[in-house]
Design an enzyme around this catalytic site. Sequence first.
Site, mmCIF file in Angstrom:
data_model
loop_
_atom_site.group_PDB
_atom_site.id
_atom_site.type_symbol
_atom_site.label_atom_id
_atom_site.label_comp_id
_atom_site.label_asym_id
_atom_site.label_seq_id
_atom_site.Cartn_x
_atom_site.Cartn_y
_atom_site.Cartn_z
ATOM 1 C CB ALA A 185 -0.692 0.010 1.212
ATOM 2 C CB THR B 120 -0.840 5.950 -1.530
ATOM 3 O OG1 THR B 120 -1.691 5.010 -1.222
ATOM 4 C CG2 THR B 120 -0.525 6.301 -3.018
ATOM 5 C CG ASP B 121 -2.111 2.973 2.936
ATOM 6 O OD1 ASP B 121 -2.699 3.868 2.717
ATOM 7 O OD2 ASP B 121 -2.572 1.998 3.483
ATOM 8 C CE1 TYR B 122 2.820 0.923 3.623
ATOM 9 C CE2 TYR B 122 3.907 0.689 1.694
ATOM 10 C CZ TYR B 122 3.080 -0.125 2.548
ATOM 11 O OH TYR B 122 2.661 -1.105 2.165
ATOM 12 N N PRO C 146 1.506 9.420 5.505
ATOM 13 C CG PRO C 146 1.661 7.442 6.695
ATOM 14 C CD PRO C 146 1.528 8.112 5.379
#
Length: 810
Positions: A577, A579-581, A584
């Site tokens: 994932a 974009t999840d990294y 944030p």
Amino acid sequence: MLSPYRAIDLTDERGQLCGQVLADLGAEVILVEPPGGSSSRRMPPFAGGEPDPERSLWFWSYNRGKKSVIADIESEEGRARILDPIRSADFLIESFAPGYLDSLGLGYAALRELNPRLVMVSITPFGQAGPRANWAASDLTVWAPSGTLHLTGDDDRAPVGIVLPQAFLHASAEGAAAALVAHAAAIRDGLGQHVDISAQSASMMATQSMVLSSAWHDDPINRYSGGLKLGPLVLKFVQPAADGFVSVSFLFGTAIGPFTRRLMEVMCEKGFVDEATRDKDWMNYTMLLVTGQEPASELDRCVRLIGEFTAAHTKQELMEMAMERRLLIVPVSTTEDLLDSPQLAVRDFWRQIEHREEGRSLRYPGPFAKFSATPIQYGRRAPRIGEDSASVTPRPATPAPPAVTGKRPLPLAGIKVADFAWVMAGPAGSRYLADAGATQVKIESTKAIDTARTLNPNMDRQGGPERSGLFASVNAGKLGLTLNLGTPEGRELALRMVKWADIVVESYTPRAMRGWGLDYESLRKVKPDLIMLSSCLGGQYGPHSALAGYGTMGAQIAGFGELAGWPDRAPAGPFGAYTDYIAPKFTAAAILAALDHRRRTGEGQYIDFSQAECCQQFIAPALLDFQVNGHIMRRQGNASPLYAPHAVFPCAGTDRWVAIAVETEAQWQGLKTALGEPAWAANPAFGSAVGRLAAREAIEQEIAAWTASRTPDEIETVLQRHGVPAFRSATSEDLFADPQLAHRRHFIQVEHASLGQVYVENSRSILSDTPADIRRAGPGFGQDNEYVLRELLGLSEEEMIDYVAAGALD
């Protein structure tokens, strides 16, 4: 938001995004360039395709809104020229090798004497100190020891990076968030501090906590292009479409199983699967595979049928089906697709910036977040070399209280956060606040279980909602409260939490919070100065806002899928994932900037945060490349347009690899010496980067023959001794044995509610005066219910009994 503040930017391509984030948020950012301009001006791609320091699309992408002054800081005159601006600056950002500025009398100790309030951010490959702090490094050889490289690509080839260098973009975004954390303490205490950013540590977020696998005694994730490989089970996400590729999240379990069921219903209606396939137990399908009740061959058949279904439809047709039937299907977007996106158009995402010298305007990625009270306003295009040398004037220093003495509290001590976020992007973003000392309560349900609780790594290979290393790490330092928001009493308690809080963070789909009466307009009636951030895949409105999805989909929508992999194969995309990294870091920066604005004005606000939008900053050069040159950037393995050799080479052992990158003539000479001056390397043509690029394949074959019989330790040792950037493609075991990470205390043991002492990742930045102090893993179900209700909300015994009886607590 940050208009009262000034930042001095001494960085090159390894740090300039950091200053741009501050500039986007309103700070005055002065880029100090050496004579001839920053080295980032020599980074491709270039407008027109030919190298020109005024036409680097990389430089344009990460220096928008800044001023440029020329100063040779190695000269006395140059140093004197920048000292006046530093006296009144709030931030200084630099990306030199550790110790370089100290040697010039411009290190943090000297600058703190000059300006005690200064927050100095140092961005380096491995940090300011430690056994590997001075190792030679390139973006590729920092990406390799982050653990991310090893997870990306095809299992029958070398691990593969992303065409656009990513490691120092992660470090830069990390630096912006950490700068604002330190700034909060500086405003309160009258003292700045030194912020130490390691690009290795910053990039490790992109492993989705898989770096913890060995310490949690779980099996490692095996590299598999465009999907996941778990032992004999292969889950392929990237599938062909009639006009490109799409990503299909074909997964199982209580959270994602219903989406798979709907996919099979659509495929059955269209004749691609039979009713027996449609009616499989998709909720429990993982267990059926693990126990052998369902053979792996049947999973393979289903994956193949999904590919046949997608190949019969265009990307647009599949996207329309996904919206109509709530499927987890998204296009693997090219840069052209992104610029034509109806979702981004409706949200007025793109920003036109005039390039007068080019006689045109270009569309740049828009604001990384939408602020209701203080929307981001872009300044001019990136500056020309020294354009502002005569116009930067002294300014008064920002007023500050008398400097504190003694031990300083953590930067956000006293700030309260109600955290409704779930899975990865939202909780990882809000964890920055907990690391900085905020009192943070994670609000969740035992019935609709947070997907993060189901994700690897799992302790001792056993799944369960209290055994996930990912959940334990991204929620470390937070208190836990289990609420049933399906009851009026549960929602009443949620409102009491909001009234207690300064900040609310949530990451549900747009309709969820509205359905509970917990949308911003409702909450501001309870807490008028509330700061609320809503994070989701596509933002709170637009034709695709209702698209249910996860970061694996966000990475494809945001254009990363086409940028990782091999040119002769389907897109691999970055691991997991992605974009999840990225999100944030921007989440934290957005909240911290809003918090500073509230401190000065008393005004709260709503932040509409689209994960897909914020991540466009990481591919900005590719977006400009298409507009200026008509070129669609695509995957190129590990090849570089600038350097050769630049690749990932086999080592002795099973699936062992080492990244090697030669970026200078001195490094080429060092490589030849390390290899024993082989006859093939004596070719005079190889004495220039142009000559090596022309013979890249032949050179890399020779190097691969040399590395294949040697261990990663041997290769790193000999090449680093000769100043050549080289680092193994690290696994979880490698990282726990890495002395540099040990020096930085990247992995720490904390108490877990049911597992005892466990490892989690520490804060990715080190603040000299107020380092993070994390003492607990993510909360167990209901672990802190009584403390939160009694001590934080002040409920009486009778009130607590009433809420329990009403079913408000899960």
